[in-house]
Each structure stands twice: as C-alpha cells, then as structure tokens.
Design a protein around this motif. Structure first.
Motif, PDB file in Angstrom:
ATOM      1  N   PRO A 114      49.157  49.128  47.524  1.00 30.67           N
ATOM      2  CA  PRO A 114      49.990  48.268  46.670  1.00 30.67           C
ATOM      3  C   PRO A 114      50.474  47.018  47.394  1.00 30.67           C
ATOM      4  O   PRO A 114      50.533  45.936  46.801  1.00 30.67           O
ATOM      5  N   LEU A 115      50.803  47.153  48.683  1.00 30.29           N
ATOM      6  CA  LEU A 115      51.277  46.016  49.458  1.00 30.29           C
ATOM      7  C   LEU A 115      50.187  44.957  49.584  1.00 30.29           C
ATOM      8  O   LEU A 115      50.433  43.760  49.382  1.00 30.29           O
ATOM      9  N   ALA A 116      48.967  45.372  49.873  1.00 31.30           N
ATOM     10  CA  ALA A 116      47.849  44.432  50.002  1.00 31.30           C
ATOM     11  C   ALA A 116      47.499  43.795  48.658  1.00 31.30           C
ATOM     12  O   ALA A 116      47.188  42.601  48.581  1.00 31.30           O
ATOM     13  N   ALA A 117      47.551  44.578  47.570  1.00 29.47           N
ATOM     14  CA  ALA A 117      47.253  44.045  46.237  1.00 29.47           C
ATOM     15  C   ALA A 117      48.275  42.996  45.821  1.00 29.47           C
ATOM     16  O   ALA A 117      47.934  41.960  45.231  1.00 29.47           O
ATOM     17  N   PHE A 118      49.541  43.243  46.137  1.00 32.85           N
ATOM     18  CA  PHE A 118      50.597  42.289  45.791  1.00 32.85           C
ATOM     19  C   PHE A 118      50.403  40.960  46.525  1.00 32.85           C
ATOM     20  O   PHE A 118      50.647  39.891  45.967  1.00 32.85           O
ATOM     21  N   VAL A 119      49.955  41.031  47.773  1.00 33.57           N
ATOM     22  CA  VAL A 119      49.691  39.811  48.539  1.00 33.57           C
ATOM     23  C   VAL A 119      48.644  38.959  47.828  1.00 33.57           C
ATOM     24  O   VAL A 119      48.795  37.739  47.697  1.00 33.57           O
ATOM     25  N   PHE A 162      40.258  37.776  32.219  1.00 32.75           N
ATOM     26  CA  PHE A 162      38.880  38.163  31.898  1.00 32.75           C
ATOM     27  C   PHE A 162      38.030  38.462  33.136  1.00 32.75           C
ATOM     28  O   PHE A 162      37.048  39.200  33.045  1.00 32.75           O
ATOM     29  N   PHE A 163      38.401  37.904  34.289  1.00 30.65           N
ATOM     30  CA  PHE A 163      37.588  38.095  35.501  1.00 30.65           C
ATOM     31  C   PHE A 163      38.429  38.518  36.704  1.00 30.65           C
ATOM     32  O   PHE A 163      38.334  37.935  37.782  1.00 30.65           O
ATOM     33  N   PRO A 164      39.262  39.551  36.548  1.00 31.90           N
ATOM     34  CA  PRO A 164      40.127  39.944  37.675  1.00 31.90           C
ATOM     35  C   PRO A 164      39.343  40.434  38.892  1.00 31.90           C
ATOM     36  O   PRO A 164      39.752  40.208  40.030  1.00 31.90           O
ATOM     37  N   LEU A 165      38.204  41.096  38.654  1.00 33.98           N
ATOM     38  CA  LEU A 165      37.419  41.645  39.755  1.00 33.98           C
ATOM     39  C   LEU A 165      36.950  40.543  40.703  1.00 33.98           C
ATOM     40  O   LEU A 165      36.958  40.711  41.923  1.00 33.98           O
ATOM     41  N   PHE A 166      36.544  39.409  40.152  1.00 35.81           N
ATOM     42  CA  PHE A 166      36.074  38.299  40.979  1.00 35.81           C
ATOM     43  C   PHE A 166      37.163  37.853  41.952  1.00 35.81           C
ATOM     44  O   PHE A 166      36.909  37.652  43.146  1.00 35.81           O
ATOM     45  N   PHE A 167      38.384  37.718  41.456  1.00 31.06           N
ATOM     46  CA  PHE A 167      39.473  37.219  42.298  1.00 31.06           C
ATOM     47  C   PHE A 167      39.907  38.254  43.332  1.00 31.06           C
ATOM     48  O   PHE A 167      40.235  37.903  44.468  1.00 31.06           O
ATOM     49  N   VAL A 168      39.885  39.516  42.956  1.00 32.52           N
ATOM     50  CA  VAL A 168      40.244  40.575  43.911  1.00 32.52           C
ATOM     51  C   VAL A 168      39.212  40.663  45.032  1.00 32.52           C
ATOM     52  O   VAL A 168      39.548  40.733  46.224  1.00 32.52           O
ATOM     53  N   GLN A 169      37.943  40.639  44.671  1.00 24.34           N
ATOM     54  CA  GLN A 169      36.881  40.759  45.679  1.00 24.34           C
ATOM     55  C   GLN A 169      36.803  39.537  46.587  1.00 24.34           C
ATOM     56  O   GLN A 169      36.320  39.635  47.714  1.00 24.34           O
ATOM     57  N   LEU A 170      37.307  38.412  46.109  1.00 23.29           N
ATOM     58  CA  LEU A 170      37.321  37.199  46.920  1.00 23.29           C
ATOM     59  C   LEU A 170      38.119  37.402  48.207  1.00 23.29           C
ATOM     60  O   LEU A 170      37.804  36.821  49.257  1.00 23.29           O
ATOM     61  N   PHE A 227      43.326  49.389  41.503  1.00 29.10           N
ATOM     62  CA  PHE A 227      44.762  49.107  41.420  1.00 29.10           C
ATOM     63  C   PHE A 227      45.018  47.599  41.356  1.00 29.10           C
ATOM     64  O   PHE A 227      45.800  47.122  40.534  1.00 29.10           O
ATOM     65  N   ALA A 228      44.357  46.835  42.216  1.00 34.69           N
ATOM     66  CA  ALA A 228      44.595  45.398  42.303  1.00 34.69           C
ATOM     67  C   ALA A 228      44.230  44.684  41.005  1.00 34.69           C
ATOM     68  O   ALA A 228      44.958  43.796  40.536  1.00 34.69           O
ATOM     69  N   CYS A 229      43.102  45.053  40.393  1.00 41.06           N
ATOM     70  CA  CYS A 229      42.675  44.415  39.137  1.00 41.06           C
ATOM     71  C   CYS A 229      43.683  44.677  38.014  1.00 41.06           C
ATOM     72  O   CYS A 229      44.034  43.767  37.250  1.00 41.06           O
ATOM     73  N   SER A 230      44.129  45.908  37.926  1.00 38.14           N
ATOM     74  CA  SER A 230      45.077  46.268  36.874  1.00 38.14           C
ATOM     75  C   SER A 230      46.389  45.508  37.029  1.00 38.14           C
ATOM     76  O   SER A 230      46.914  44.938  36.065  1.00 38.14           O
ATOM     77  N   CYS A 231      46.906  45.467  38.252  1.00 34.66           N
ATOM     78  CA  CYS A 231      48.208  44.837  38.485  1.00 34.66           C
ATOM     79  C   CYS A 231      48.129  43.320  38.383  1.00 34.66           C
ATOM     80  O   CYS A 231      49.086  42.669  37.957  1.00 34.66           O
ATOM     81  N   LEU A 232      47.000  42.746  38.760  1.00 27.37           N
ATOM     82  CA  LEU A 232      46.812  41.293  38.637  1.00 27.37           C
ATOM     83  C   LEU A 232      46.924  40.865  37.173  1.00 27.37           C
ATOM     84  O   LEU A 232      47.590  39.883  36.842  1.00 27.37           O
ATOM     85  N   ARG A 233      46.283  41.624  36.279  1.00 22.71           N
ATOM     86  CA  ARG A 233      46.289  41.270  34.860  1.00 22.71           C
ATOM     87  C   ARG A 233      47.688  41.415  34.257  1.00 22.71           C
ATOM     88  O   ARG A 233      48.072  40.642  33.369  1.00 22.71           O
ATOM     89  N   ILE A 234      48.440  42.391  34.728  1.00 19.64           N
ATOM     90  CA  ILE A 234      49.791  42.584  34.206  1.00 19.64           C
ATOM     91  C   ILE A 234      50.723  41.462  34.695  1.00 19.64           C
ATOM     92  O   ILE A 234      51.400  40.803  33.907  1.00 19.64           O
ATOM     93  N   TYR A 235      50.746  41.251  35.989  1.00 18.18           N
ATOM     94  CA  TYR A 235      51.720  40.359  36.617  1.00 18.18           C
ATOM     95  C   TYR A 235      51.546  38.907  36.173  1.00 18.18           C
ATOM     96  O   TYR A 235      52.526  38.171  36.028  1.00 18.18           O
ATOM     97  N   LEU A 236      50.304  38.483  35.932  1.00 20.77           N
ATOM     98  CA  LEU A 236      50.028  37.074  35.653  1.00 20.77           C
ATOM     99  C   LEU A 236      49.782  36.777  34.170  1.00 20.77           C
ATOM    100  O   LEU A 236      49.374  35.670  33.834  1.00 20.77           O
ATOM    101  N   CYS A 237      50.055  37.729  33.288  1.00 16.89           N
ATOM    102  CA  CYS A 237      49.654  37.559  31.886  1.00 16.89           C
ATOM    103  C   CYS A 237      50.429  36.463  31.155  1.00 16.89           C
ATOM    104  O   CYS A 237      49.922  35.883  30.185  1.00 16.89           O
ATOM    105  N   LEU A 238      51.662  36.166  31.570  1.00 15.20           N
ATOM    106  CA  LEU A 238      52.465  35.127  30.905  1.00 15.20           C
ATOM    107  C   LEU A 238      52.751  33.954  31.843  1.00 15.20           C
ATOM    108  O   LEU A 238      53.792  33.296  31.741  1.00 15.20           O
TER     109      LEU A 238
END
Length: 460
Positions: A276-281, A341-349, A360-371
C-alpha cells in the motif's frame, strides 16, 4: 509597446498560452526530478525502493512549499507593482525574497540532519525502507537550499515576463537528471544513492541558470544592498504567498498521515504494509502531475491577472478567470479519463514485480483520482484570489480541500478499512468544490465594483 504593457491590452487567450504553457512545463519538469527517480528506482531496484523515496518526499515538499511561499508571493507582488507602475520597489522585493528562501532552506536541512533516521521513522519509514530512505535523503537534503532558491526564482522570472527562460532552466536540469538516473543506477550500480546524485546535479545546474537571469532581468536591476532582507517588502510577499505555502504543507500532512495509516491498515490486510505504501507513492506522483497542470495555468496567469488588477482593468481580470477555469477543467478531465481507462499502464510505468501489488495499485489509483477535475478547479480558484491580493480568502480555499481530506482519511478507513484511505479523496473533492462556489461568487461580485486593494493588506 513594452512587454509589461502588453499584459493590459493583448488577447487574453494568447497571453495565457504564452505564460501558462511554459509555467506548466516548468512545474511538470520539476515533478520529473522525483518521478524519474521513482521510475528508474522502481525498474532497477524494486517497489520497496520506491516506498523509500516516498518517505523522503514530504520533506522535499516542505522545501518546495517554503520556496513557493516566498517565490509566488514575490511574483504576485512584483506583477501588481508593475501594474501600478511602481518600479522602485522591485529590487527590494526580489532581493528580500531570494535571501528569505536561502535562509529558511539552510534551517530546514539543519533540522533534517539533526532529526536523522528518527525523523524518517516518524513520517512513515518501515524497517525494510528506512536504510534506503536515509541513503537517498542524506544526499537530497544537501542541495535543498539552492534548489529552493531556484524554484522561487522561477516564479519571479515568469512575473518579470520571461516564462520561456524559467522553463528552459528547468528543462536543462531535468535532462541532466534523466540522463544521470540510468547511468548511476544501471551502469555505475550506485543504487538509490545514484538516483539522488543525478537529481541534485540537475538541480544545481538549474539553480545556476536562474541566478544568471538576475543579471539580465527586464524590469529590475539588483545590487548587493537589494539582498538585505527588508521586512516591509517581505510582509506583503508572505501575505500573498500564504496559500501556496498552505497548499504544499497540506500535501506534507496528508502524505505523512497516509504513510502512517497505510502501514497500520496494510498490516491488517492481505497486502501487508509495503505494497500500500508503494502504491500510494505512485498515485501521488500522478496526482502531482495533473495538479501541477492546474497550478501552472493559474500561476502562469498570475502576471497577467496582477498587472491588470493593479491597472484597474477589472473586466479583463474576470474574463481571464473564466478562461483559466475552462482550460483547467478540460485538461484535468482528459487526464482523469486516461487514469480511469488505462490504470495498468501508469502502474507498470513505475515498476510492477508483484501481481498482488499491481492489483492493489490499479484499484486504488482509479478510486483516488476519479474526481481530480474538481480538485484542480478548486486549487485554481485559490491561486486566482492570491493573484488579486485576496490573501485570506485564498488561504481559506487553499486549506479547504486538504483539511477535509485529512478528516475523511482518519474517519472513512474506520468503516471501509484499507481501501477507505483512498475513498477519502473523492469525498473531500465533492464537499470542497461545493463550498468553493459561494466564495468565488462573492469574490467575483466584489471584484467588479471594489476600489483597488492595497498590495500589502490583502482583502478577505
């Protein structure tokens, strides 16, 4: 017609493009220093090293916030003074701003070195990330005072009518960092310390270029007495820069709070503490890029707003506000759709060696940045009020969204667990945006008929 006079008569969309585009690129390039480290460190060392650089991140944001506190405040004051045709006060504003940044930067790094590894532990370092975080931080801290001066000077340079120069100085430093990162990590095998060395090398060159500009400025000439801090100049600078400082310090508080909560709730989940710490970064880096587009638009407009406000041309100020808001919403919406629509691309970057981490990172990215568009518009409103000297209202809007985010970050996980930390952001976005609307309606109505507001005493 001289350069500054064009601010009061040129086509607004053309002026905004001229000033905002270089400002956006400058801010994004500044982000790339840290993001490049994240990408190369993630690919070359692993996600735990990404988490380690994320631990140091709040400290660098404090330095960034202090530099913008003085730099953005000085730039806003510079623009309004030029609009009022008061050139005599400009050297004192610039010189006092530079020295204030340098002195506070030296104090900050002294505290960092005195705090040592204990400080990093307090702000979220785990047993696995602490050694790498200190190895990275001890090098980064050394350059912070000069990097802060460079960042503050970038705002001054833009206000002086040279946004392209400020952007160029940032680009040169970023290129050095981008070349240095793979060399130090993959060729010389210096690990996380190599990433830090590449970063400070780029920062130092950018600093030299910005200092060099002071000898060729368009609207002011400095002498050694100009650098003696003058309290009457700094008072106005600090009032106008408060919202910039609050915005950055809020990021620090949010990052530290999230680091602590992610470690706590992560330990109770199947993901553990470090994932979770790395995904949040990662998602915070993406958040920063888009937010800097919004800030770049509003800050790029600041010289135009300040000049026209100082000249009494209220209609142009109002028209520019709506133009900035339209561009801000449109650009941030495009970015948000890409994340959704493309969270995997940004996470794998940023490197993704674990399937559990990617999920975990893909799911949380879409939630946190949706608005995210609501966040960007709300922050843009705060900077606009800063540009016209409404310091108190600007500071209120600057802290509003982040204050709500802190509250929701503490409360929502009590009901939703680890995932609740990420749902806190959209909750805060909705309420902050709703509360910003009446503040801006009042300010715009007041703008149409008020008398000129004194620069040194911003109105509420």
């Amino acid at each position: 017609m001289n350069d500054s006079a064009i601010l009061g008569s040129g086509k607004l969309s053309s002026l905004l493009a001229k000033f905002a585009v270089p400002c956006i690129f400058s801010l994004i390039i500044s982000c790339l220093y840290n993001i490049a480290d994240q990408i190369f460190v993630g690919q070359g060392i692993g996600y735990e090293a990404n988490a380690a650089t994320g631990v140091v991140f709040p400290i660098t944001v404090i330095g960034w916030g202090i530099s913008l506190f003085f730099g953005d405040g000085g730039a806003a004051m510079l623009s309004m003074k030029m609009g009022e045709n008061d050139r005599k006060s400009l050297p004192a504003i610039v010189g006092s701003t530079v020295m204030a940044i340098l002195i506070t930067g030296l104090v900050l790094i002294a505290l960092c070195y005195l705090g040592g590894t204990g400080l990093l532990t307090v702000i979220g370092a785990t047993e696995a990330t602490l050694p790498m975080a200190w190895s990275y931080g001890v090098i980064i801290f050394a350059m912070m005072p000069l990097a802060m001066v460079q960042n503050g000077l970038a705002s001054i340079i833009r206000a002086d009518g040279s946004p392209e120069y400020a952007m160029g100085a940032m680009i040169v430093g970023a290129v050095i960092n981008l070349i240095g990162d793979p060399l130090t990590i993959f060729v010389f095998h210096w690990g996380i310390q190599g990433a830090a060395i590449a970063t400070i090398a780029g920062q130092f060159v950018s600093f030299l270029l910005c200092i060099g500009y002071l000898f060729r400025a368009k609207n002011f000439r400095l002498s050694w007495p100009s650098f003696l801090p003058k309290w009457h100049s700094l008072t106005g600078v600090m009032m106008l820069g408060t919202s910039s400082l609050i915005t950055q310090l809020s990021i620090v508080v949010i990052t530290i709070l999230n680091n602590i909560l992610l470690v706590h709730y992560g330990a109770l989940s199947a993901y553990g503490s470090d994932i979770p710490l790395a995904a949040f970064v990662v998602l915070m880096k993406l958040f920063q890029i888009v937010l800097n587009i919004a800030i770049g638009l509003a800050a790029g407009a600041q010289p135009i707003v300040g000049y026209n406000y100082g000249s009494g041309k209220r209609d142009r100020v109002t028209d520019l506000f709506w133009l900035v808001m339209a561009w801000t919403f449109g650009l941030s919406l495009v970015c948000t759709l890409a994340f959704e629509f493309f969270p995997l691309f940004f996470v794998q970057l940023f490197g993704a060696s674990s399937k559990l981490y990617v999920e975990f990172a893909c799911s949380c990215l879409r939630i946190y940045l949706c608005l995210l568009p609501l966040t960007c518009v709300q922050k843009g409103c705060a900077i606009f009020l800063q540009s016209i000297g409404h310091g108190k209202s600007s500071a209120f809007l600057a802290v509003l969204r982040d204050g709500l985010l802190i509250v929701f970050t503490l409360v929502v996980p009590m009901f939703l667990g680890l995932e609740g930390i990420f749902w806190a952001a959209p909750c805060a976005d909705v309420i902050a945006f709703a509360l910003t609307i009446p503040v801006m309606q009042t300010s715009l109505k007041k703008l149409k008929g008020d008398a000129r507001v004194p620069v040194t005493q911003p109105a509420a």
